[in-house]
Design an enzyme around this catalytic site. Structure first.
Site, short mmCIF file in Angstrom:
data_model
loop_
_atom_site.label_atom_id
_atom_site.label_comp_id
_atom_site.label_asym_id
_atom_site.label_seq_id
_atom_site.Cartn_x
_atom_site.Cartn_y
_atom_site.Cartn_z
N GLY A 7 32.14 -2.67 -36.71
CA GLY A 7 33.31 -1.40 -36.89
C GLY A 7 33.29 -0.62 -38.22
N LEU A 8 32.44 0.48 -38.27
CA LEU A 8 32.55 1.17 -39.32
C LEU A 8 33.50 2.48 -39.13
CD1 LEU A 8 28.63 1.45 -39.13
CD2 LEU A 8 30.02 0.03 -40.92
N GLY A 9 34.78 2.18 -39.03
CA GLY A 9 35.78 3.18 -39.15
C GLY A 9 35.88 3.20 -40.60
N LYS A 10 37.31 4.03 -41.13
CA LYS A 10 37.54 4.17 -42.44
C LYS A 10 37.55 2.84 -43.24
CE LYS A 10 41.47 6.16 -40.94
NZ LYS A 10 41.47 6.12 -39.66
N MET A 11 37.82 1.91 -42.92
CA MET A 11 37.91 0.56 -43.67
C MET A 11 36.62 -0.17 -43.54
SD MET A 11 41.11 -0.06 -44.86
CE MET A 11 41.27 -1.70 -45.19
N ASN A 96 43.80 -5.76 -38.17
CA ASN A 96 45.42 -6.14 -38.20
C ASN A 96 45.79 -6.74 -36.81
OD1 ASN A 96 46.04 -4.94 -40.64
ND2 ASN A 96 45.96 -3.04 -39.85
N SER A 122 44.44 -5.65 -47.18
CA SER A 122 45.36 -4.62 -47.74
C SER A 122 44.74 -3.80 -48.73
CB SER A 122 46.69 -4.92 -48.12
OG SER A 122 47.56 -3.96 -48.35
N LYS A 172 49.95 -10.85 -43.50
CA LYS A 172 49.73 -9.41 -43.54
C LYS A 172 50.55 -8.64 -42.73
CE LYS A 172 47.29 -5.61 -44.15
NZ LYS A 172 47.67 -4.69 -43.26
N HIS A 175 53.64 -8.48 -44.66
CA HIS A 175 53.36 -7.49 -45.75
C HIS A 175 53.62 -6.17 -45.21
CE1 HIS A 175 50.71 -4.63 -47.10
NE2 HIS A 175 50.62 -4.95 -48.30
N ASN A 176 53.10 -5.93 -43.74
CA ASN A 176 53.30 -4.60 -43.36
C ASN A 176 54.80 -4.27 -43.08
OD1 ASN A 176 50.58 -4.42 -43.57
ND2 ASN A 176 50.34 -3.22 -41.64
N GLU A 179 56.10 -3.17 -46.09
CA GLU A 179 55.89 -1.78 -46.22
C GLU A 179 56.62 -0.85 -45.45
OE1 GLU A 179 51.97 0.15 -44.37
OE2 GLU A 179 51.44 -1.23 -46.07
N TYR A 180 56.77 -1.15 -44.06
CA TYR A 180 57.61 -0.17 -43.46
C TYR A 180 59.24 0.06 -44.29
CZ TYR A 180 55.32 -0.48 -38.74
OH TYR A 180 54.26 -0.15 -37.87
#
Length: 299
Positions: A7-11, A96, A122, A172, A175-176, A179-180
């Site tokens: 998985g080479l997406g943004k993260m 996630n 995160s 996590k 945590h999210n 964050e919301y």
């Protein structure tokens, strides 16, 4: 240590570079041939042609980190991967995922002799490259084996073993949810400023509040960054998308009988944003773009 990244997406892309920069031997794969070729040609990271190719390119005891979207894609990758693994090899899900899915995957892989860790990650794209915050669940002995990986990719004091299988993604998720609520409060405050009769420079206020005020934070820094690019966020629509973790947090809170009105209302406001274009929605959309590279809807 030898580590596979799927998985080479943004993260995932930045995480692979982070690991490489800390001296780990990395073999990477993405179903996008373009991304796989890019990380090979531009950064010299070895690549595989498939999940099976990743496994064959690593020395036992294999450690393979998944950074793919939550849901059925994780199961698809695991199904492709596990027949090519040996007993005591380790799969880390750093995406996630829902913590209930992580518990199920741990149990399923355990029956096949394969170890599994769930890692809440995160810090956005910059954290993936320069130092993340990681929350890890799974068997303690498996975590201890992988601890050097988490120590290397995380900021100092930015990694923690939080408990049994599922605990990393559970932490996590919460945590999210927090964050919301935090982003919604920031967004609503700036909408009050925007609706007032005063000609207030939002970027300067956000910068000011990050110097000594009670609400100083990375989110406030990102708020200032967003306003520096577009002073009134005129170029985007106030549509706030959601990854699902706020909803999971609320559902879990209801199951546990815990009142979470701020998180609940912030989630409902995201749904409302699909219908109404608000300035608060613009702020949250801009913040999500700043820390995670999440797409915004342009006017």
């Amino acid at each position: 240590m030898h580590i596979g990244i799927i998985g080479l997406g943004k993260m995932g892309y930045n995480l692979a570079l982070n690991l490489r920069n800390h001296g780990h031997f990395v073999v990477a794969y993405d179903r996008s041939a373009e991304l796989t070729a890019k990380i090979l040609t531009e950064n010299g990271i070895q690549t595989g042609s498939s999940p099976a190719g990743i496994a064959s390119g690593l020395n036992p005891r294999r450690v393979i980190w998944l950074m793919v979207p939550a849901g059925h894609i994780v199961d698809e990758v695991i199904n492709q991967l596990w027949p090519h693994l040996s007993a005591d090899d380790i799969i880390i899900d750093g995406g996630n995922s829902n913590f209930n899915d992580s518990v199920r995957r741990y149990q399923w892989l355990k029956e096949k002799g394969i170890d599994f860790l769930d890692c809440g990650t995160s810090g956005g794209t910059s954290g993936a490259l320069h130092g993340a915050c990681t929350m890890i669940g799974g068997e303690r002995a498996v975590y201890e084996y992988c601890k050097p990986i988490f120590d290397d990719i995380s900021l100092p004091d930015g990694t923690l073993y939080v408990g049994a299988p599922g605990a990393g993604h559970f932490t996590k998720m919460v945590h999210n949810g927090i964050e919301y609520g935090m982003m919604q409060a920031i967004a609503e405050g700036f909408e009050v400023l925007e609706r007032s009769s005063y000609d207030i420079d939002f970027q300067k206020v956000a910068t000011l509040w990050n110097h000594g005020s009670v609400v100083r934070s990375w989110l406030m820094e990102l708020t200032a960054n967003a306003f520096s690019k577009d002073p009134h966020l005129d170029s985007i629509r106030g549509v706030m998308h959601a990854s699902g973790e706020g909803k999971w947090t609320l559902e879990t809170a209801l199951d546990l009988g815990v009142p979470t009105p701020v998180i609940a209302l912030s989630l409902l406001m995201r749904y409302r944003s699909q219908q109404d274009d608000t300035f608060a929605g613009k702020v949250v959309a801009a913040l999500r773009n700043e820390f995670g590279g999440h797409a915004v809807e342009k006017k």
